[in-house]
Design a protein around this motif. Structure first.
Motif, short mmCIF file in Angstrom:
data_model
loop_
_atom_site.label_atom_id
_atom_site.label_comp_id
_atom_site.label_asym_id
_atom_site.label_seq_id
_atom_site.Cartn_x
_atom_site.Cartn_y
_atom_site.Cartn_z
N TYR A 91 0.84 -1.19 0.00
CA TYR A 91 0.00 0.00 0.00
C TYR A 91 0.88 1.25 0.00
N SER A 92 0.32 2.33 -0.47
CA SER A 92 0.84 3.66 -0.16
C SER A 92 -0.17 4.28 0.79
N TRP A 93 0.12 4.14 2.09
CA TRP A 93 -0.83 4.56 3.12
C TRP A 93 -0.01 5.07 4.30
N ASP A 94 0.23 6.36 4.32
CA ASP A 94 1.18 6.95 5.25
C ASP A 94 0.57 7.60 6.47
N ARG A 95 -0.74 7.58 6.60
CA ARG A 95 -1.43 8.21 7.73
C ARG A 95 -1.22 9.72 7.70
N LEU A 96 -1.88 10.40 8.59
CA LEU A 96 -1.97 11.86 8.51
C LEU A 96 -0.69 12.58 8.89
N ILE A 97 0.24 11.89 9.52
CA ILE A 97 1.51 12.53 9.87
C ILE A 97 2.28 12.91 8.60
N VAL A 98 1.96 12.26 7.47
CA VAL A 98 2.59 12.53 6.18
C VAL A 98 1.58 13.02 5.16
N ASP A 99 0.49 12.28 5.02
CA ASP A 99 -0.49 12.51 3.96
C ASP A 99 -1.74 13.15 4.57
N PRO A 100 -2.10 14.34 4.15
CA PRO A 100 -3.27 15.00 4.74
C PRO A 100 -4.61 14.41 4.30
N VAL A 101 -4.58 13.50 3.33
CA VAL A 101 -5.82 12.92 2.80
C VAL A 101 -6.03 11.54 3.42
N PRO A 102 -7.13 11.31 4.13
CA PRO A 102 -7.35 10.00 4.77
C PRO A 102 -7.39 8.86 3.75
N GLY A 103 -6.97 7.68 4.21
CA GLY A 103 -7.08 6.49 3.40
C GLY A 103 -5.86 6.22 2.55
N GLU A 152 -10.60 2.28 10.42
CA GLU A 152 -9.43 3.15 10.62
C GLU A 152 -9.49 4.37 9.71
N ILE A 153 -10.18 4.25 8.57
CA ILE A 153 -10.29 5.43 7.71
C ILE A 153 -11.26 6.43 8.33
N ASP A 154 -12.30 5.95 9.01
CA ASP A 154 -13.17 6.86 9.75
C ASP A 154 -12.37 7.63 10.80
N TYR A 155 -11.48 6.92 11.49
CA TYR A 155 -10.64 7.58 12.49
C TYR A 155 -9.80 8.68 11.83
N GLU A 156 -9.24 8.37 10.66
CA GLU A 156 -8.42 9.36 9.96
C GLU A 156 -9.27 10.55 9.51
N THR A 216 -8.03 -3.30 21.89
CA THR A 216 -6.85 -2.49 21.55
C THR A 216 -6.60 -2.41 20.05
N LEU A 217 -7.42 -3.07 19.25
CA LEU A 217 -7.22 -3.09 17.80
C LEU A 217 -7.50 -1.71 17.22
N ARG A 218 -6.55 -1.19 16.43
CA ARG A 218 -6.67 0.16 15.90
C ARG A 218 -6.79 0.21 14.37
N SER A 219 -6.08 -0.66 13.68
CA SER A 219 -6.01 -0.53 12.21
C SER A 219 -6.05 -1.90 11.54
N PRO A 220 -7.20 -2.58 11.60
CA PRO A 220 -7.27 -3.95 11.08
C PRO A 220 -7.54 -4.06 9.59
N LEU A 221 -8.01 -2.99 8.95
CA LEU A 221 -8.56 -3.13 7.61
C LEU A 221 -7.52 -3.49 6.56
N HIS A 250 -18.00 -3.41 6.23
CA HIS A 250 -17.84 -4.65 6.99
C HIS A 250 -16.94 -4.42 8.21
N CYS A 251 -15.92 -3.58 8.06
CA CYS A 251 -15.03 -3.28 9.17
C CYS A 251 -15.80 -2.60 10.31
N ARG A 252 -16.69 -1.69 9.96
CA ARG A 252 -17.50 -1.05 11.00
C ARG A 252 -18.38 -2.07 11.72
N THR A 253 -18.92 -3.03 10.97
CA THR A 253 -19.81 -4.02 11.56
C THR A 253 -19.05 -4.98 12.47
N VAL A 254 -17.90 -5.45 12.00
CA VAL A 254 -17.14 -6.47 12.74
C VAL A 254 -16.36 -5.86 13.90
N CYS A 255 -15.71 -4.74 13.64
CA CYS A 255 -14.79 -4.16 14.62
C CYS A 255 -15.34 -2.93 15.34
#
Length: 365
Positions: free
Chosen positions: A37-49, A282-286, A139-144, A273-278
């Protein structure tokens, strides 16, 4: 390409893939193909996901649905990405995981790559071990991201040949090493300072926390490290630099989210599905965090004030039992911008620590 390594989560797993290659395949003296993936989180990329191929210029098409990311590629504004720089500074080839067609799309990417390159080995690598989550751990934060690659691999034509490897159990601050231990298989390797040498320059700027701690424990760091904006405490132990094999089918059967998203054809569907199961995505969090950050004025401190702030953070962290903090944790705790992370990493590099510059050893009083 003899070796295909699938980085299960974000960009940090891609960095760790280079370390893994040094540990397992150095005798080949041939670069790997790392699918990530190219998924750097908000510390680098201002766009979620995660980023899609359309978010870059300069990609090179490998197969109908797989694009290579050369060092000359650039993200289109307002996106940002560390992957092109990673490709420029490491000898390996990098290809982009595109999750926007769901797990089905990633399976298609894998099938095209294995048919095109016929690699001798295929490794699915996760640093920390949240790929072994059941989905209900508090404690699960980023399972997707991990669940998507796990689901894709189990359905791939080459599934029987894919080896799932977990490095640094517990180092991502999600599932503890105690929780993971019964889910791990046999020890495959223990990373050493020699293996870290392959990526040392990368860890002086790359913001990955789990991979930096993987390298730090291989270099002998022991203690308790605070990570992320929440300051999660992560133990640094002799178990940190270990790499374990896990049966792919067993991991899939235990991962409720991976099972739920195995047939998805869009990222939106997988996220639902992630919202339903977990309970959340994590993209909602971002998205929520990005909105909050857009309303905040980033802190600006003069050099002398910054040193005082760092000293205050260190004193408070020591009272919590911490011995280390990631530079990302320090940056966010002080309310600084992503650019400040690189400044703090450069400052840390001058402190003559043998650890990666993105791991801050707290000074003794």
């Amino acid at each position: 390409m003899k070796r295909l390594i699938v980085a299960a989560g974000g960009g940090g797993d891609a960095v760790a893939a280079a370390m893994l290659h040094a540990a397992l395949y150095a005798a080949d003296d041939e670069p790997a193909l790392i699918l990530t993936y190219s998924w750097d989180r908000l510390i680098v990329d201002p766009v979620p996901g995660p980023r899609a191929p359309a978010d870059f210029t300069g990609l090179r098409q490998l197969t109908p649905h797989v694009w290579a990311v050369p060092g000359t590629a650039t993200p289109k504004p307002p996106h940002a990405a560390t992957l092109p720089r990673l490709a420029a500074e490491l000898p390996h080839a990098f290809a982009l995981v595109d999750p926007y067609a769901g797990a089905t799309g990633i399976t298609r990417q894998l099938d095209e790559l294995t048919a095109h390159f016929t690699p001798h080995t295929i490794d699915l690598l996760d640093v920390g071990g949240d790929i072994l989550a059941h989905g209900d751990e508090p404690t699960l934060r980023s399972p997707l991201a991990d669940a998507l690659t796990l689901a894709a691999c189990i359905r791939a034509d080459a599934a029987a040949d894919i080896r799932l490897l977990v490095a640094g159990p517990g180092l991502d601050g999600e599932l503890s090493a105690d929780t993971l231990r019964p889910r791990l298989g046999p020890l495959t390797a223990t990373l050493t300072p020699e293996h870290v040498r392959a990526i040392t320059p990368i860890l002086n700027w790359h913001p990955s926390e789990a991979t930096a701690l993987l390298a730090a424990t291989a270099l002998g760091a022991r203690g308790l490290c605070e990570v992320r904006d929440a300051g999660l405490p992560v133990p640094l132990t002799a178990e940190g630099p270990t790499v374990h094999r896990v049966d792919l089918a067993t991991a899939f059967s235990g991962n409720r989210l991976a099972r739920a998203i195995a047939a998805t054809t869009t990222l939106d569907e997988a996220e639902e599905h992630c919202r339903t199961v977990c309970g959340t995505s994590e993209i909602d969090y971002e998205r929520t965090k990005a909105q909050r950050l857009s309303r905040q004025q980033p802190a600006v401190a003069a050099p002398r004030d910054l040193l005082a702030q760092i000293n205050g953070f260190e004193q408070a962290a020591r009272t919590r039992g911490a011995t280390h903090a990631t530079v990302r944790r320090l940056t966010e705790a002080l309310g600084l911008t992503g650019e400040a992370l690189q400044h703090l990493a450069r400052l840390n590099a001058t402190r003559a620590s043998p650890l990666p510059a993105t791991v801050w050893k707290l000074q003794d009083e």
